[in-house]
Design an enzyme around this catalytic site. Structure first.
Site, PDB file in Angstrom:
ATOM      1  N   GLU A  79       0.852  -1.185   0.000  1.00 23.00           N
ATOM      2  CA  GLU A  79       0.000   0.000   0.000  1.00 23.00           C
ATOM      3  C   GLU A  79       0.888   1.235   0.000  1.00 23.00           C
ATOM      4  OE1 GLU A  79      -2.856   0.449   3.212  1.00 23.00           O
ATOM      5  OE2 GLU A  79      -3.830   2.050   2.076  1.00 23.00           O
ATOM      6  N   CYS A 139      -6.635   0.990   2.517  1.00 26.42           N
ATOM      7  CA  CYS A 139      -7.612   2.093   2.485  1.00 26.42           C
ATOM      8  C   CYS A 139      -7.383   3.026   1.311  1.00 26.42           C
ATOM      9  CB  CYS A 139      -7.541   2.891   3.777  1.00 26.42           C
ATOM     10  SG  CYS A 139      -8.018   1.943   5.212  1.00 26.42           S
ATOM     11  N   ASN A 147     -11.979  -2.950  -0.345  1.00 29.13           N
ATOM     12  CA  ASN A 147     -10.913  -3.277   0.596  1.00 29.13           C
ATOM     13  C   ASN A 147     -11.487  -3.807   1.902  1.00 29.13           C
ATOM     14  OD1 ASN A 147      -8.390  -3.328   2.003  1.00 29.13           O
ATOM     15  ND2 ASN A 147      -8.864  -1.325   2.851  1.00 29.13           N
ATOM     16  N   GLU A 148     -11.662  -2.909   2.860  1.00 27.05           N
ATOM     17  CA  GLU A 148     -12.033  -3.355   4.201  1.00 27.05           C
ATOM     18  C   GLU A 148     -13.467  -2.910   4.484  1.00 27.05           C
ATOM     19  OE1 GLU A 148      -9.840  -1.446   7.428  1.00 27.05           O
ATOM     20  OE2 GLU A 148      -8.813  -3.341   7.732  1.00 27.05           O
TER      21      GLU A 148
HETATM   22  O1  AHR Z   1      -2.440  -1.416   6.744  1.00 21.43           O
HETATM   23  C1  AHR Z   1      -2.940  -0.177   7.095  1.00 21.43           C
HETATM   24  C2  AHR Z   1      -4.444  -0.096   6.932  1.00 21.43           C
HETATM   25  O2  AHR Z   1      -5.074  -0.945   7.827  1.00 21.43           O
HETATM   26  C3  AHR Z   1      -4.976  -0.528   5.599  1.00 21.43           C
HETATM   27  O3  AHR Z   1      -4.937   0.474   4.668  1.00 21.43           O
HETATM   28  C4  AHR Z   1      -6.394  -0.876   5.902  1.00 21.43           C
HETATM   29  O4  AHR Z   1      -6.922  -1.816   5.009  1.00 21.43           O
HETATM   30  C5  AHR Z   1      -6.349  -1.307   7.345  1.00 21.43           C
HETATM   31  O5  AHR Z   1      -7.305  -0.653   8.079  1.00 21.43           O
END
Ligand code: AHR
Length: 668
Positions: free
Chosen positions: A59, A254, A385-386
């Site tokens: 990321e 994120c 993603n999350e």
């Molecule tokens: O790894 C850092 C962040 O943690 C990532 O962007 C996210 O997916 C998670 O909340």
């Protein structure tokens, strides 16, 4: 002297009592030093271990891309930051002989790279120009070549541009570009630096009177991975490659979601000529008040094409994660209307075409134009993603319906939210099961203890239905997102204990990755990270060393392993997993001892016939749970090898306190 009877009796009972005490103590010691048993059922090979079991999560956080893996030395090289002069300043703020003017051609025509700078000064000016500060300084090595380039056009006079790399007031490398015409053109020149500096700066000075427009000012190392122009930082790619990763997940995290939807990651704006890539803010710029990084943007010099190339270079399956019409739910939670998801889904379709379609197609041609006519052989993508909640399920469903019909062989990764348990997690798992999802992405950022206690997490997961992708995890020494978290040995060892559980259950857990991957020591927002670096150096943390122990000693098939006769993992500080490498014929036994004393173990290999009497033991150990690696001591915690005498199918081995050991035993 004569002793009375009573005294004598007292003395005898005292001696007897002491003897009893000594015996009791000895017994206690015997109990503590009791030999443990590990039995590896060599004759019953189990499930195949997927090649993707250990991979990477990339990321652009902590200056992971710009300022990190993407080794451009000039920050805000195209003057596209919202403050177009951020990262730049006049060479001498008191010098009023000349002028610096920012132009925005975008006010007339919408182009991604619309800003440029005019440097104007009369003849006889004394070093009028600008300075770029780089990404917390500019890193250069002594005796090394860098490629300076600039897009420029002449406006007035016939000025030249002097280029200087300066360290502490001393010019340590220089060159000049000249001959500008009134048409935009790229000019290049080599700069060799005669000294090493981690925090140099770049001067751009107008020579001769007149005016020149400049854009895309670049100082780029010649030494890049595979020596590619616009290539990646060699030492960092090397660290990645040495992990032999099964996959590379990109670009996050994120970052995929954006704080708002208009700040989401859109892959199409990250490919093509550098000029065509549209800069946006990096969502980590303002995320944490205690670690603000106002100069953090995404230039996309490292874009989707480069991610695919990187995956190929390091032998990893590419795993792009796409926005599913949802902005980060920790921020704005903006949603794309369900009925307008077409645009997002088309992006996914076009991406699959960009990666896999023949060069005769629109997106296949684009890939070929960028230099890769051969397909990238994309096999999976992530939808969101999350994310969490019914909003996610609704959107995932629409994506899955279209994509599964068009590309039944592309596996889809879906989310079960940011936590490893709880209502949201349970709800999403239930939904994903019902939707027959392929791979479900679980995240756990938890205390080291959690990792030790959860080594058996997947023992009881259903063996049918969606597979697990442990997509983001890392032990947090203090707490999630705390700036005080450390990449210490306790965290790494606890992860090692947990990973034995992933390996034992690799029929369910098909993929896993530590997160985040990179952190710039001067510009991070999040800690812990797998790899730390500055502008010149880098190192793998103890957590990296643990990943490497697993990923480079994976084996092809699981072997059942019993600890003191039981299949339960993680009893009295010992954690184990075992596999066989069918190519080399070696048995691979991993043992993590989280206890503070050494552990004597009788190892039995049931059904092992013949085989050599020697093997190797690869050990990662420290008696200091707080120990860390650093730029100055990059391998304080690193594995070492010992010879192993196995004496056939049964032998004793003592596992060091606080250690992870990989035994490789030749066998048939
Ligand atoms: O790894 C850092 C962040 O943690 C990532 O962007 C996210 O997916 C998670 O909340």
């Amino acid at each position: 002297m004569k002793l009375s009877h009573t005294n004598k009796a007292r003395r005898i009972s005292l001696i007897a009592l002491s003897l009893l005490l000594v015996l009791a103590l000895l017994q206690v010691q015997v109990v503590f030093a009791q030999t443990r048993n590990i039995t590896v059922e060599v004759n019953k090979p189990g499930a195949r271990i997927p090649k993707t079991l250990f991979g990477l999560f990339f990321e652009d956080i902590n200056f992971g891309a710009d300022g990190g893996l993407y080794p451009e030395r000039v920050k805000n090289r195209s003057f596209e930051f919202p403050n177009p002069m951020m990262g730049w300043k006049p060479l001498d703020p008191r010098d009023t002989t000349g002028q610096l003017q920012i132009f925005d051609a975008g006010s007339i025509k919408d182009t991604p790279n619309s800003h440029y700078l005019r440097i104007k000064a009369p003849a006889g000016n004394k070093r009028f120009g600008i300075v770029n500060e780089g990404f917390r300084g500019i890193g250069v090595q002594q005796g090394t070549d860098y490629r300076f380039s600039v897009k420029a056009r002449r406006i007035d006079g016939s000025p030249a541009l002097r280029v200087e790399v300066v360290d502490g007031g001393r010019v340590i490398g220089e060159t000049q570009v000249s001959g500008f015409t009134n048409l935009w053109k790229t000019y290049t020149a080599a700069v060799r630096t005669n000294s090493t500096s981690n925090k140099a700066q770049l001067n751009l000075i107008l020579e001769g009177g007149g005016a020149v427009d400049v854009d895309l000012v670049s100082l780029y190392p010649k030494d890049t991975w595979q020596n590619r122009p616009n290539g990646l930082r060699t030492d960092l790619v090397k660290l990645l490659k040495e992990l032999k990763p099964g996959f590379l997940r990109f670009p996050g995290g994120c970052i995929v979601e954006g704080r708002t939807l208009d700040q989401r990651y859109q892959w199409k704006t990250t490919i093509g000529d550098l000029d065509e890539r549209r800069l946006i803010i990096n969502r980590w710029n303002t995320e944490f008040n205690w670690r603000l990084t106002p100069d953090y943007f995404q230039s996309f010099g490292l874009g989707y094409y480069e991610y695919f190339l990187l995956s190929e270079d390091i032998g990893a399956e590419p795993l792009p994660i796409l926005n599913c019409g949802m902005a980060c739910q920790f921020n704005s939670s903006e949603l794309a209307p369900l009925e307008d998801l077409d645009h997002y889904i088309q992006d996914a379709i076009d991406l699959i075409e960009f990666a896999n379609a023949p060069v005769t197609t629109r997106w296949g041609r684009k890939r070929a134009e960028m230099g890769h006519p051969k397909p990238f052989n994309l096999k999976m993508i992530g939808i969101g993603n999350e994310q969490w909640g019914p909003q996610y399920v609704e959107r995932y469903e629409v994506f899955a319906k279209v994509l599964k019909q068009k590309y039944p062989n592309i596996a889809l990764v879906s989310s079960v939210g940011p936590a490893p348990d709880g209502e949201r997690f349970d709800y999403l798992w239930q939904q994903m099961r019902a939707l027959k999802a392929d791979l479900v992405d679980e995240h756990y950022y938890s205390a080291p203890k959690w990792f030790r206690e959860n080594a058996g997490r997947y023992d009881s997961y259903p063996r049918t239905g969606p597979k697990v992708f442990a997509g983001e995890y890392a032990a947090q020494s203090v707490g999630i997102a705390s700036p005080d978290n450390r990449n210490n040995w306790e965290c790494a060892l606890s992860e090692a204990a947990f990973i034995t559980g992933l390996e034992r259950n690799s029929d369910v857990v098909q993929m896993s990755s530590y997160a985040p991957l990179f952190g710039h020591v001067d510009a991070w927002q999040w800690t812990p990270n797998l790899i730390w670096f500055d502008n010149l150096r880098s190192y793998g943390t103890p957590n990296y060393q643990v990943q490497k122990m697993f990923s480079t000693n994976q084996g092809t098939r699981q072997l059942r392993v019993l600890l003191d006769g039981s299949t339960k993992n993680g009893v009295n500080d010992l954690y184990t997993s075992a596999s066989v490498d069918e190519q080399s014929g070696e048995l691979i036994l991993k043992v993590v001892n989280t206890g503070s004393s050494s552990s004597e173990v009788r190892i039995t290999l049931t059904g092992a016939t013949g085989g050599g009497k020697t093997g190797t033991a690869l050990i990662l150990q420290s008696s200091d749970l707080k120990a860390e690696n650093s730029l100055d001591h990059p391998t304080k915690i690193a594995s070492f090898v010992k010879q192993l005498r196995t004496a056939g199918g049964e032998f004793d081995y003592t596992f060091m306190p606080h250690s992870m050991t990989v035994l490789r035993i030749p066998s048939r």
